[in-house]
Design an enzyme around this catalytic site. Structure first.
Site: not given
Ligand code: ATP
Ligand code: MG
Length: 571
Positions: A41, A267, A277
């Site tokens: 995102e 994760r 984020k």
């Molecule tokens: P955050 O929780 O840091 O805001 P998010 O999951 O909302 O991260 P996205 O941009 O939606 O961020 O993530 C893109 C991809 O990266 C998704 O498939 C998510 O599952 C993966 N991802 C995000 N954070 C992690 C992590 N800590 N470890 C592994 N994969 C991750």
């Molecule tokens: Mg997300």
């Protein structure tokens, strides 16, 4: 955090996701095709958790002869920005992966997603609901109590369709209506209690502008975007496990063929590090760091500026492996991966961070010798360079003790050390400022017979120290970075305070007045060096005509070796 929750060393062999891919290939599922996607995102910069997901998605695609798309999951107009879209592309490329011509945006599918919404209404699987957000919450029930049906659940499809069209046309205010899936208000899985598929949000989108005022919800948009792109394996993190039934429902309700399968993995969490984020944005907007690319940030942009290499990050992602249960990885492992990579890559140079003058009283004034120095003892192909040697040198203040502790092999009155690539010297006198007592100069003599290590028999000394020639060295500022948080779990804050209470006040120590050997005059932003005996340092973009600026990437002390020993049950 107990020891059991800490990451074990990597498990050799295949992880569970690659086992699933093997099995699907064996049974001919998706005609043997493997198509994955990385779906960020664009509401922030990528962090090292994303690197794990990128390495996995692009990694399996290339191992299985498949493809991996980069898809911006840009369904929330309020938080998303073009700056993030650009940085994410830079970062994925920097990490070493390429989506070729497969750059997609969920917002490109708004039209199709809308049509799918109409189709669901036609088949009686979705309805327009007039409950407000608060009412929806009240009807939803709890983990222990079932929800109640919305009074609008059984309205005619024709009426829902009319309302949905008028929602799209902008006739209703934000939050006044939603399009909801008709699933099961009594489901033990709250995600299945008639979740919203579309909501009204009169906001300008970074790509579609004002074309839309209804926006699809994450689960719905994600499942259908995967299908539209022909994704076969939709790899995501564990928090989406409970959403999988909804993911599947969206595809089944529309009776779509060759459906993608969602598979969840743990994760990445790291000690002393926050990977959310939202929190990272707070650090940026609150001025606790200088920006998303502050070298203390766990973002890929921050790591890059800190001197981390893509190779080190990929190695780290490989070593942590994939698991189905969340665990916390020790940040020392990440630092270890960087040291291993830089050890082979980074040329050695000499830099003095806290200089004190050394005068070689028996060395001729005005004489300069060019000494031969090996650039990298780990890699002969990096060659050698010349280092100027003269009567006045600078060494690190910490390499002299007036009263040496036991086993001190550096300089002290009457003691000898070798100057790296140079001569053996003996300290004859320590000169101090009479007013302050601070050491100002060391008067030493050198042994002309000991140049460059070819000492005559019996002239070995225990210590070797680094140095620069005072007249030749360049000025530099050195930024010593340490962990941004002083608590292993930054989220565990003291009573009544938030994670900011755990910020490490010493995460940045700026040292000015440092001196580096003249070969560094041609160093460019991003070059990484080992300052002998000190650590790994990279040239920062703040370097300019007034001097070089270096960021410490990592110190030389490798604590991961110790951790591994402990994990194996050693002392
Ligand atoms: P955050 O929780 O840091 O805001 P998010 O999951 O909302 O991260 P996205 O941009 O939606 O961020 O993530 C893109 C991809 O990266 C998704 O498939 C998510 O599952 C993966 N991802 C995000 N954070 C992690 C992590 N800590 N470890 C592994 N994969 C991750
Ligand atoms: Mg997300």
């Amino acid at each position: 955090m107990d020891d059991a929750s800490k990451a074990a060393p990597p498990i050799p062999g295949k992880d569970f996701i690659r086992e699933i891919l093997d099995e699907d290939r064996r049974t001919g599922k998706h005609a043997g095709r493997v198509a994955t996607r990385f779906p960020p995102e664009p509401n922030g910069y990528l962090h090292i958790g994303h690197a794990k997901s990128i390495c996995l998605n692009f990694g399996v695609a290339s191992e299985y002869g498949g493809t991996c798309n980069l898809r911006f999951d840009d369904t929330n107009p309020l938080k998303e920005e073009t700056e993030y879209v650009d940085s994410i592309q830079d970062d994925v490329h920097w990490l070493g992966f390429d989506w070729q011509d497969r750059l997609f945006y969920a917002s490109d599918y708004f039209g199709k997603l809308y049509e799918f919404g109409e189709a669901l209404i036609h088949s009686g699987k979705a309805y327009a609901c007039d409950l407000s957000a608060d009412e929806v919450r009240a009807y939803r029930g709890t983990l222990t109590e079932p929800g109640r049906n919305s009074p609008w659940r059984d309205r005619e499809a024709a009426e829902s369709l009319d309302l949905f069209r008028r929602m799209r046309a902008g006739e209703f205010p934000d939050g006044s209506r939603t399009l909801r899936a008709k699933i099961d208000m009594a489901s033990p899985n709250i995600n299945l209690r008639d979740p919203a598929l579309f909501r009204i949000r009169k906001a300008t989108h970074h790509r579609t502008g004002d074309a839309w005022c209804i926006y699809p919800m994450y689960d719905y948009a994600h499942a259908l975007s995967d299908w539209i792109e022909g994704i076969t394996h939709s790899l995501c993190t564990l928090e989406f496990e409970d959403h999988r039934p909804l993911y599947d429902w969206c595809l089944e309700a529309l009776d779509l063929p060759d459906r993608p399968r969602q598979i969840e993995f743990a994760r990445l969490s790291l000690t002393y590090t926050l990977l959310s984020k939202r929190r990272l944005l707070q650090l940026v907007t609150g001025g606790h760091v200088t920006g998303w690319n502050d070298p203390r940030m766990p973002t890929l942009a921050g790591f890059r500026r800190r001197g981390f290499t893509p190779e080190a990050l990929r190695d780290f992602c490989n070593r942590i492996g994939l698991a189905k249960r969340d665990s916390v990885v020790e940040v020392e492992l990440l630092e270890h991966c960087l040291r291993e990579d830089l050890n082979h890559r980074a040329p050695r140079v000499m830099a003095v961070l806290d200089p004190v003058r050394v005068v070689l009283t028996n060395y001729p004034e005005g004489k300069v010798e060019d000494l031969d120095a090996v650039n990298n003892p780990e890699d002969a192909s990096q060659g050698t360079r010349k280092v100027p040697f003269s009567r006045e040198l600078l060494i690190d203040r910490d390499d002299f003790r007036e009263v040496p502790p036991p086993k001190y092999h550096r300089l002290s009155p009457g003691q000898e050390v070798r100057l790296r690539w140079g001569y053996i010297i003996r300290c004859d006198e320590a000169v101090k400022d009479p007013a302050t007592g601070v050491l100002t100069e060391l008067r030493c003599t050198y042994d002309p017979q000991t140049r460059g290590g070819d000492a005559p028999a019996g002239r070995k000394v225990k210590g070797t120290i680094h140095w620069v020639s005072a007249a030749h060295a360049h000025d530099a500022e050195v930024r010593l970075y340490d962990r941004l948080f002083s608590a292993s779990n930054p989220d565990a804050a003291p009573e009544g305070r938030d994670f900011l209470a755990n910020l490490n006040p010493d995460s940045l120590v700026v040292k000015t007045g440092c001196r580096v050997e003249p070969s560094l005059s041609s160093a460019k932003t991003g070059d990484v060096f080992q300052f002998e005996r000190v650590g790994y340092f990279t040239v920062d973009s703040d370097s300019g005509p007034s001097g070089l600026v270096f960021n410490r990437s990592v110190s030389l002390r490798d604590t991961w070796g110790k951790i591994e020993k402990r994990a194996r049950g050693g002392a």
